[in-house]
Design a protein around this motif. Structure first.
Motif, PDB file in Angstrom:
ATOM      1  N   TYR A  77      14.720  -1.819 -25.389  1.00  0.00           N
ATOM      2  CA  TYR A  77      13.733  -0.751 -25.149  1.00  0.00           C
ATOM      3  C   TYR A  77      13.982  -0.334 -23.708  1.00  0.00           C
ATOM      4  CZ  TYR A  77      11.560  -2.955 -29.253  1.00  0.00           C
ATOM      5  OH  TYR A  77      11.325  -3.474 -30.495  1.00  0.00           O
TER       6      TYR A  77
ATOM      7  N   PHE B 107       7.909  11.020 -25.658  1.00  0.00           N
ATOM      8  CA  PHE B 107       7.241  10.637 -26.903  1.00  0.00           C
ATOM      9  C   PHE B 107       8.233  10.495 -28.059  1.00  0.00           C
ATOM     10  CE2 PHE B 107       4.272  13.152 -24.261  1.00  0.00           C
ATOM     11  CZ  PHE B 107       3.382  12.136 -23.943  1.00  0.00           C
TER      12      PHE B 107
ATOM     13  N   VAL C  57      10.036   5.306 -20.964  1.00  0.00           N
ATOM     14  CA  VAL C  57       9.552   4.426 -19.905  1.00  0.00           C
ATOM     15  C   VAL C  57      10.388   4.777 -18.679  1.00  0.00           C
ATOM     16  CG1 VAL C  57       9.643   2.018 -19.098  1.00  0.00           C
ATOM     17  CG2 VAL C  57       8.774   2.527 -21.386  1.00  0.00           C
TER      18      VAL C  57
ATOM     19  N   TYR D 281       9.691  -0.053 -33.163  1.00  0.00           N
ATOM     20  CA  TYR D 281       9.338   0.874 -32.093  1.00  0.00           C
ATOM     21  C   TYR D 281       8.238   1.740 -32.693  1.00  0.00           C
ATOM     22  CZ  TYR D 281      13.957  -0.601 -30.394  1.00  0.00           C
ATOM     23  OH  TYR D 281      15.035  -1.350 -29.966  1.00  0.00           O
TER      24      TYR D 281
ATOM     25  N   ASN E  63       5.297   2.814 -21.200  1.00  0.00           N
ATOM     26  CA  ASN E  63       5.339   1.356 -21.281  1.00  0.00           C
ATOM     27  C   ASN E  63       5.731   0.952 -22.704  1.00  0.00           C
ATOM     28  OD1 ASN E  63       5.075  -1.174 -20.114  1.00  0.00           O
ATOM     29  ND2 ASN E  63       2.839  -1.244 -20.281  1.00  0.00           N
ATOM     30  N   ALA E  64       5.994  -0.322 -22.914  1.00  0.00           N
ATOM     31  CA  ALA E  64       6.268  -0.859 -24.250  1.00  0.00           C
ATOM     32  C   ALA E  64       5.438  -2.127 -24.384  1.00  0.00           C
ATOM     33  CB  ALA E  64       7.752  -1.185 -24.410  1.00  0.00           C
TER      34      ALA E  64
ATOM     35  N   VAL F  29       6.508  -3.802 -31.785  1.00  0.00           N
ATOM     36  CA  VAL F  29       6.277  -3.294 -30.435  1.00  0.00           C
ATOM     37  C   VAL F  29       5.705  -1.874 -30.504  1.00  0.00           C
ATOM     38  CG1 VAL F  29       7.380  -2.790 -28.213  1.00  0.00           C
ATOM     39  CG2 VAL F  29       8.236  -4.671 -29.640  1.00  0.00           C
TER      40      VAL F  29
ATOM     41  N   ILE G 280       5.237   1.640 -28.725  1.00  0.00           N
ATOM     42  CA  ILE G 280       5.856   2.439 -27.657  1.00  0.00           C
ATOM     43  C   ILE G 280       5.149   3.794 -27.571  1.00  0.00           C
ATOM     44  CG2 ILE G 280       8.091   1.277 -27.877  1.00  0.00           C
ATOM     45  CD1 ILE G 280       9.103   3.906 -29.240  1.00  0.00           C
ATOM     46  N   PRO G 281       5.323   4.504 -26.457  1.00  0.00           N
ATOM     47  CA  PRO G 281       4.613   5.773 -26.274  1.00  0.00           C
ATOM     48  C   PRO G 281       5.207   6.919 -27.094  1.00  0.00           C
ATOM     49  CG  PRO G 281       5.820   5.184 -24.282  1.00  0.00           C
ATOM     50  CD  PRO G 281       5.999   4.053 -25.228  1.00  0.00           C
ATOM     51  N   VAL G 282       5.009   6.826 -28.386  1.00  0.00           N
ATOM     52  CA  VAL G 282       5.401   7.859 -29.347  1.00  0.00           C
ATOM     53  C   VAL G 282       4.142   8.151 -30.151  1.00  0.00           C
ATOM     54  CG1 VAL G 282       6.695   8.197 -31.503  1.00  0.00           C
ATOM     55  CG2 VAL G 282       7.840   7.229 -29.495  1.00  0.00           C
TER      56      VAL G 282
END
Lengths: 346, 346
Positions: A158, A203, A248, B158, B204-205, B244, B246-248
């Motif tokens: 990631y 995103f 990120v 993800y 972030n993740a 995880v 993630i910002p999606v």
């Protein structure tokens, strides 16, 4: 300290994301710098940079830039290193190269000090700094390999956008603003600056870092596979990697599955990792504590957590490894090699 | 079509991220709806929602809401399903439950139509819809398991924030704006709304989705492990998962390593995946084409790419699986089960 030997230091790639961190670390770590030579492309020449109490003017990097230089840090891309490193070596400088140019060269040590610092003294003018995603992983693998032997690693990354440089960070923030404002996004740099097709990173998750090999793996994935064997000094360690860019800015995270050659107790694994140099164990599920990219940003250490024995293979375990890709993954590992180098000379 | 049988349909969890998509899909797919009953918590009761040419008023979901209902879609959380599904079944409704309440109940079919549609007819009033991250994975595993047999899967996810609901999406966008404006971020919902510790999701993740089990895996990871065996109808398939966030906003991506029971040719694998129902092969490294969350958003299909034979295990391969978590991962899989259900009745 007053009688400490001082070194003439050069940085090639001064204006890049990694170069900027190297300058900061030389300052913070009180690296014994006599003369600091800041080198970059012609475009940046003439710019002035503050370093401690001096003002240093960036010069264009040329084959003649290295006269009198003791240690040269390279992070301006593989092509620049291939062209200039031989000249720097000829001038007598020891080159610490943070590009892929010399990493797999059999005569060049590929060093992560926590893993194979002893290789530093074998250099013939060049010490290679590994790829960022490999570096943080081997810091965590090393204590386990020493104790149990590692047969196989399956890693999914990631990875932060800063690994693609300052312009990629700007692109991510710009695209993020556009999405938040409901505007359309025109990708310009990622996934690979030099390739024609671009994808949105804001995103999104892009499963491509660097170019593709014919075997279907990307160059970033092949680096993790090949560099791990070389740094760990064990060709028998099998690595499978899937490298993914996520939105990120700083800090690579890695989901890592590890098969060991012998039985293990989780408590011992925990102790080995907690005691390992450069590694911090952050692993308390009850308190929802595990490594996070946001918290690793700006730190020199590598963080490991989400430790758990595999449910289907009792000789395997899973973990989550996070570090600042510009620091342990690049600038800090390079400066750290420099510190070992001068410690040996003193 | 004019003589088509029409059904009284209820949706429990109307105002949620998944409930909204179910309403949209019933419309788009021309699901033969006679009466549409929109149920939610007391808070939302009274709100009016447009469905085709009618205006439907949301009612509070109670044990008495299901009289005359033929098919009830549940997506208001496990506790609501546990309380209300028995009443709906007693009233004669077939419940398609998109919560974890009945998934692992031995008497309840857990269905992904592309994999085990034949299980639908075995229902005793409840058909469970799997967890989003499991659903898209088994669509891609199925054709390979049928042909070669799968012994083991190691997956890292993800996952999109919409899987945690509309408020989590709002939180991600709010935090993103704050980071872009240089403001401090105060996490409020993620990683798990009901747990005390909060982490920033913007840029972030977060390696935690749902609560932790004592074995160190999260509930989301255990769902992938256990549900995969049940849906595929094969307890011998070993799964290791790391989940995880993630910002999606929309679209889960998955890095999946698969060990097969027999030798395979990559060309055949490619053909099997390209021909499989509900699956689209997007795999052209030269043209930098692979599945992307942004491109899967709003689509019903599951996308697979980054296909490559493992370098260390010739009987293993790696792939990248992407689908819209609110659609195939939730609303579409539920509506699809509904379509199979009425096709059988007609």
């Amino acid at each position: 300290m007053s009688n400490q030997k001082l070194y003439n230091v050069a940085i090639v790639g001064t204006t890049g994301a990694v170069g900027q961190q190297i300058i900061r670390l030389l300052d913070e770590r009180n690296f014994p710098v006599k003369e600091l030579k800041l080198l970059a492309s012609k475009r940046s020449a003439g710019t002035k940079v503050q370093f401690k109490d001096r003002e240093v003017t960036i010069e264009e990097a040329t084959p003649n830039s290295f006269e009198g230089v003791d240690i040269a840090f390279f992070s301006a891309g593989g092509d620049v290193s291939k062209e200039l490193v031989p000249h720097a070596v000829k001038s007598g400088a020891v080159c610490i190269d943070n590009t892929s140019a010399y990493r797999m060269d059999p005569g060049t040590p590929l060093v992560v000090p926590e893993v194979n610092a002893h290789k530093i003294q074998e250099h013939k003018g060049v010490i290679a700094n590994p790829n960022c995603s490999t570096t943080q992983m081997v810091v965590a693998l090393k204590p386990l390999h020493d104790r149990y032997g590692i047969s196989r690693v399956i890693v999914s990354t990631y990875q932060a956008v800063s690994g693609a440089g300052n312009r990629a960070i700007d692109e991510m923030y710009k695209q993020s603003r556009e999405v938040l404002e409901g505007k359309s996004v025109q990708p310009d740099i990622l996934p690979v600056g030099s390739l024609p097709v671009k994808h949105q990173i804001a995103f999104n998750a892009i499963p491509q870092i660097d170019k593709f090999w014919e075997n279907g793996f990307t160059n970033e994935e092949m680096k993790m596979i090949l560099e791990t064997k070389k740094i760990m000094g064990d060709e028998s360690i099998e690595v499978t990697a899937t490298c993914v860019r996520i939105p990120v800015a700083f800090g690579h995270s890695e989901s890592v599955y590890i098969e060991l050659n012998s039985d293990f107790e989780m408590e011992e694994v925990r102790k080995l990792l907690a005691d390992a140099p450069g590694l911090v164990l952050v692993d308390n599920p009850e308190a929802q504590q595990y490594p996070l990219a946001t918290e690793a940003t700006g730190k020199l250490d590598t963080y490991v957590g989400r430790l758990r024995r595999d449910l289907s293979n009792p000789r395997a375990l899973n973990m989550w490894i996070v570090s600042d890709n510009l620091l342990k993954g690049a600038a800090w590992n390079s400066v750290q090699i420099g510190e070992y180098l001068i410690a040996e000379k003193n």
